[in-house]
Design a protein around this motif. Sequence first.
Motif, short mmCIF file in Angstrom:
data_model
loop_
_atom_site.label_atom_id
_atom_site.label_comp_id
_atom_site.label_asym_id
_atom_site.label_seq_id
_atom_site.Cartn_x
_atom_site.Cartn_y
_atom_site.Cartn_z
N UNK A 188 35.95 49.92 44.90
CA UNK A 188 35.85 49.20 43.64
C UNK A 188 34.49 49.48 43.02
N UNK A 189 34.49 49.86 41.75
CA UNK A 189 33.24 50.16 41.05
C UNK A 189 33.48 50.00 39.55
N UNK A 190 32.41 50.18 38.78
CA UNK A 190 32.54 50.09 37.32
C UNK A 190 33.41 51.22 36.79
N UNK A 195 41.73 47.04 42.77
CA UNK A 195 41.81 46.69 44.19
C UNK A 195 43.13 47.21 44.77
N UNK A 196 43.04 47.72 45.99
CA UNK A 196 44.23 48.24 46.68
C UNK A 196 45.18 47.09 47.01
N UNK A 197 46.47 47.30 46.72
CA UNK A 197 47.51 46.32 47.09
C UNK A 197 48.26 46.83 48.32
N UNK A 272 45.73 47.26 41.88
CA UNK A 272 45.78 46.24 40.83
C UNK A 272 44.51 46.35 39.99
N UNK A 273 44.67 46.62 38.71
CA UNK A 273 43.53 46.82 37.82
C UNK A 273 42.90 45.48 37.46
#
Length: 446
Positions: A188-190, A195-197, A272-273
């Motif tokens: 996760x970054x800018x 996030x991984x589901x 998931x964005x």
Amino acid sequence: MIKEKEIKQTIKSPFIRLLEKEIDWIEKCITVRMASADPALPLEDAGLPPAPKLPDEDHLYIDFIKHHQLSDEERLILLLSLLPHIKPASFSYFLDEGDTKKSGLITSSTKAQLLPTAETALFLVSGSDLSKRLAIAELFDSNHVFFKKGVLDILSKNDSGSQYDGELKMNQDYVESFLYNKVRRPRYSSDFPAHLLETKLSWDDLVLNPSTDEKLAELKDALLYKDQLSEEWGLGAHLKPGYRAIFYGPSGTGKSLTATLLGKMLDRDVYRVDLSAIISKYIGETEENLRKLLSKSEDKGYILFFDEGDALFGSRSDDVQNSNDQHQNQLIAYLLQAIENFNGIIILATNMKHNMDSAFSRRFQSSIFFGPPKPEQGLELWTRLWPEQLKKEPSLDFKLLASSKPFTAATIVQIVHNLALQAIRKNKYSVGMADIKRIVEELQRK
């Protein structure tokens, strides 16, 4: 005595042998360019050697060069941006005897770390041949595969110098995939706010309405056979890249789980964005944030899941009265083009489909309604989710529960979870209809 295992470890793979040849090639190119009596000569006249022959090996670096049919010039630029990660000492060729940097060729934050600029690449390939330079400069266009797919970037120096003075930097994902032959999951970054589901559940655990099940079966087929239709049936030229689907309906009806299970079925990661990190009040930032996300996801096979996507893909204004309306319309136009050109899978989930611009619906191949379970599905959910540790009192009637109120799967899970905690806490494991009614009332008060 050298063991057999140690002997095997000394045997170099075809890729390692190629990498050594690549390094030798670019060092020779640097030497020739720097020593050239006439730096105005174009690449072939300057005596720059041809690129090494690619071996027949299944490797991401080799596959990338072959798939995109990179020219020697493009390959040299790609290798130049990879060089700091494998042999940074090669840049010593650009240094004067006094260890002073040649202006415009190398940028460094410390004396020990020399980094290539886009200007370095232009000089290496074209010297001072203006026509060659202008032709090669097109390789730094935003539509070129290097930048369109986020392989390379030119970091701005924020001054009034040439646009090519900035550091030529390879995306870390590509560095790792080219060197280690595997695509690592992004953090996760800018640049990648998602996030991984994951789930331990299977399709058997998903209980849906028959109409939803039928539409979902069509979606599965579309995803499973898309490549076959494109390549074997000759429909590729008529099909848009990637795939887009809308899941709409009340919360807790299985939209997120379905997206995750589709990833399991296709052996693709589902992300998931984080819309809060995408949407910005500043003009242009939302588009830039989405561009970075899609660019980082290109060719990775990800499924991007936009939960509550109507917050981003909202309706445009027909009556433009101010700059905010104009900006919203420009944003919608950008989003339409961006998602249509994305070659991965996008799933947009919303509770309120009517809030979305109709133009989005026309560009999504599938639109599936996830409604509350019908009585037969509700009965199945109550039966499946009920733990054997909880004893049913005579008053407890799953059939009545399923028919009187269509609880969603998520709500039933929450009710059963609260009942289980209550049973452990009070050491009372029998449950009646009154217990369920009390839990439901507590949930409704929240």
